[in-house]
Enzyme design. Structure first.
Site, PDB file in Angstrom:
ATOM      1  N   TYR A 104      -4.142   1.785  15.898  1.00  0.00           N
ATOM      2  CA  TYR A 104      -2.881   1.823  16.653  1.00  0.00           C
ATOM      3  C   TYR A 104      -3.107   1.616  18.136  1.00  0.00           C
ATOM      4  CZ  TYR A 104      -0.524   3.259  12.429  1.00  0.00           C
ATOM      5  OH  TYR A 104      -0.010   3.263  11.154  1.00  0.00           O
ATOM      6  N   ARG A 108       0.856  -1.189   0.000  1.00  0.00           N
ATOM      7  CA  ARG A 108       0.000   0.000   0.000  1.00  0.00           C
ATOM      8  C   ARG A 108       0.888   1.233   0.000  1.00  0.00           C
ATOM      9  NH1 ARG A 108      -2.364   3.052   4.662  1.00  0.00           N
ATOM     10  NH2 ARG A 108      -3.875   4.484   3.720  1.00  0.00           N
ATOM     11  N   GLU A 146      -7.094   8.616   6.299  1.00  0.00           N
ATOM     12  CA  GLU A 146      -7.267   9.247   7.607  1.00  0.00           C
ATOM     13  C   GLU A 146      -7.679  10.719   7.524  1.00  0.00           C
ATOM     14  OE1 GLU A 146      -4.077   8.563  10.333  1.00  0.00           O
ATOM     15  OE2 GLU A 146      -4.338   6.400  10.257  1.00  0.00           O
ATOM     16  N   GLU A 190      -3.442   0.000   8.095  1.00  0.00           N
ATOM     17  CA  GLU A 190      -2.260   0.324   8.902  1.00  0.00           C
ATOM     18  C   GLU A 190      -2.413  -0.237  10.314  1.00  0.00           C
ATOM     19  OE1 GLU A 190      -1.074   4.451   9.120  1.00  0.00           O
ATOM     20  OE2 GLU A 190      -1.628   4.780   7.027  1.00  0.00           O
ATOM     21  N   HIS A 223      -2.780  11.086   0.697  1.00  0.00           N
ATOM     22  CA  HIS A 223      -2.257  10.785   2.043  1.00  0.00           C
ATOM     23  C   HIS A 223      -1.614  12.063   2.584  1.00  0.00           C
ATOM     24  CE1 HIS A 223      -0.737   7.359   4.784  1.00  0.00           C
ATOM     25  NE2 HIS A 223      -0.420   8.491   5.386  1.00  0.00           N
ATOM     26  N   ASN A 238      -7.329   1.907   9.967  1.00  0.00           N
ATOM     27  CA  ASN A 238      -5.997   2.026  10.569  1.00  0.00           C
ATOM     28  C   ASN A 238      -6.181   2.006  12.081  1.00  0.00           C
ATOM     29  OD1 ASN A 238      -5.209   2.416   7.974  1.00  0.00           O
ATOM     30  ND2 ASN A 238      -4.571   4.546   8.207  1.00  0.00           N
TER      31      ASN A 238
HETATM   32  N1  LIG Z   1       1.745   8.279  13.874  1.00  0.00           N
HETATM   33  N2  LIG Z   1       1.819   7.490  13.183  1.00  0.00           N
HETATM   34  C1  LIG Z   1       1.954   6.399  12.343  1.00  0.00           C
HETATM   35  C2  LIG Z   1       1.051   6.507  11.068  1.00  0.00           C
HETATM   36  C3  LIG Z   1       1.492   7.633  10.129  1.00  0.00           C
HETATM   37  O1  LIG Z   1       2.876   7.524   9.832  1.00  0.00           O
HETATM   38  C4  LIG Z   1       0.664   7.452   8.869  1.00  0.00           C
HETATM   39  O2  LIG Z   1       1.092   8.334   7.823  1.00  0.00           O
HETATM   40  C5  LIG Z   1      -0.804   7.765   9.155  1.00  0.00           C
HETATM   41  O3  LIG Z   1      -1.584   7.241   8.074  1.00  0.00           O
HETATM   42  C6  LIG Z   1      -1.277   7.197  10.492  1.00  0.00           C
HETATM   43  O4  LIG Z   1      -0.896   7.898  11.616  1.00  0.00           O
HETATM   44  C7  LIG Z   1      -0.388   6.701  11.460  1.00  0.00           C
END
Ligand SMILES: N#[N+]C[C@@H]1[C@@H](O)[C@H](O)[C@@H](O)[C@@H]2O[C@H]12
Length: 448
Positions: free
Chosen positions: A294, A78, A167, A352, A122, A292
């Site tokens: 975390y 991706r 996001e 993610e 992005h 995504n």
């Molecule tokens: N912080 N963090 C890691 C990660 C970031 O590096 C990504 O670009 C985003 O899509 C999402 O926030 C997650």
């Protein structure tokens, strides 16, 4: 009988990155500047003054990086397309050298048996469009559809899985409300307008794909499950506001054609009365949704917290990552259950999931030992398997990230990569987590 963690046949295993975080050469070969080019070169905005000028130099090293993917047995990759690399002014003139870079990347992936998964946006909006109002200008829905059509025409067929946005919540919360991310605005009046136009643009991009595309398109949301710090009515209400603001504000207009009522409560007079017809654009049939994940947040009421009147509460006796996120794999399972209950049985991908922990320097030829990252991955893959056992329609998983990269305004110090990157030499070194993930892919999870 011991639990088997073997995933369904055909479950898709990949890794993810984004353009500004890894490519470098943001202005090469006719590319125009993005808002992140400007933000990163604005003094004080980036940790250590780090920028995406070089990053992982992926723009030049993409063939070697595809071999790193192949070494792990990745089935998919991706990546995101830098809008201003292909349309330097955001609309109109096409920079063919920019399009050609992504065409070469896609061919390299396909030649190595790796399925390309392209994200159109992005975060790196063309600066020229920001000068015209960017996400605050309703015309951006048409600008985005124009850009999307350029890439559909160039890559569709070789790219069979597209995402419109990554996001959108981070774009508006970081870029328009709190100002910590590009374009660095701080306005509770602008944030809802930008959020709404992001979802209008996503809808326009999906509509455009339906006219010409022959494969799959979806949208990627970050979800952070919220749990009340106590059973007090104030904390429960605060949790509800935080959940609506982060987890429903973007999925609802895309999948339900409306907004949760808490948003008007949160923004008050700053919440516009959006035209009902807009939701005929924001709500489009998607082939999948990317989620995504975390961490989670435990939430309590705080009357002084702007604008949510809600704050996260740090948890005792648990592990936190370098980005200050609690390791909480139950939240991963809970997220899938909630999403299916609210939006139905839409095919899902984890687009993610990963963790930043300190990585010790490596000796030549060694593997970076990163036990905390491996533990995080193992726990979350098991949690994902539990969700599938509970009937969640989960099709695949992309680890964040293939490479250590530019963690936006946090700079290069926050390392999420399966591969360690020495940014002084550009040397890539596998971490133990990369070796573990390769075993997960080879055994389709049975090794867990
Ligand atoms: N912080 N963090 C890691 C990660 C970031 O590096 C990504 O670009 C985003 O899509 C999402 O926030 C997650």
């Amino acid at each position: 009988m011991t639990q088997s963690y073997r995933f369904p046949p055909g479950f898709h295993w990949g890794a993810a990155t984004s353009a500004y975080q890894i490519e470098g050469s943001p202005l090469a070969d006719g590319a125009g500047p993005s808002i992140w080019e400007r933000f990163a070169h604005t003094p004080g905005m980036m940790a250590n003054g780090d920028t995406g000028d070089i990053a992982c130099d992926h723009y030049h090293r993409y063939k070697d990086d595809v071999q790193l993917m192949r070494a792990l047995g990745l089935q998919g990759y991706r990546f995101s397309i830098a809008w201003s690399r292909v349309l330097p002014e955001g609309t109109g003139r096409i920079n063919q050298k920019g399009v050609d870079f992504y065409s070469r990347l896609v061919d390299e992936l396909l030649e190595n048996g790796i399925e390309p998964n392209a994200t159109l946006f992005h975060w790196d909006l063309p600066a020229a469009l920001d000068d015209r109002g960017g996400w605050l200008n309703r015309d951006i829905a048409h600008w985005f559809a124009e850009y999307a059509n350029v890439m559909y025409k160039a890559l569709d067929g070789r790219v069979k899985r597209w995402s419109t946005l990554n996001e959108p919540w981070v774009v508006t919360d970081g870029g328009y409300l709190h100002g910590a991310l590009a374009p660095g605005h701080r306005s509770k009046y602008e944030a809802p307008i930008a959020a709404h136009n992001l979802m209008r643009a996503s809808g326009a991009g999906i509509q455009a794909y339906r006219a010409v595309g022959k494969h799959e398109i979806g949208v990627v949301f970050n979800i952070e499950p919220k749990y009340p710090a106590s059973n007090s009515p104030e904390d429960i209400a605060a949790t509800r506001r935080a959940h609506a603001y982060m987890n429903e504000q973007f999925a609802d207009p895309a999948l339900l054609g409306s907004y949760p009522p808490e948003l008007k409560e949160i923004f008050g007079p700053a919440w516009p009365d959006f035209p009902e017809d807009d939701f005929k654009l924001t709500q489009q049939k998607v082939d999948f949704v990317g989620l995504n994940y975390y961490t989670r947040a435990v939430v309590k009421h705080d009357p002084n917290a702007y604008p949510l009147k809600a704050v996260p509460v740090k948890q005792p006796n648990t592990t936190y990552t370098e980005t200050g996120w609690e390791v909480y794999e139950q939240g991963f399972t809970d997220m899938f259950t909630w999403f299916k209950q609210r939006y139905g049985d839409i095919p899902l991908y984890v687009t993610e999931n990963g963790s930043a922990f300190y990585d010790a320097p490596v000796a030549e030829g060694d593997v970076v030992q990163d036990p905390l990252r491996t533990s995080y991955l193992r726990k979350h893959l098991k949690a994902m398997h539990h969700a599938i056992e509970q009937g969640v329609n989960l099709k695949g998983y992309y680890a964040w990230s293939l490479l250590d990269n530019l963690e936006w305004s946090l700079g290069f110090a926050k390392r999420f990569g399966l591969y360690h990157v020495d940014f002084a030499t550009q040397k890539r070194t596998p971490k133990a987590t990369a070796k573990f993930y390769a075993q997960v892919i080879e055994t389709n999870g049975a090794v867990l």
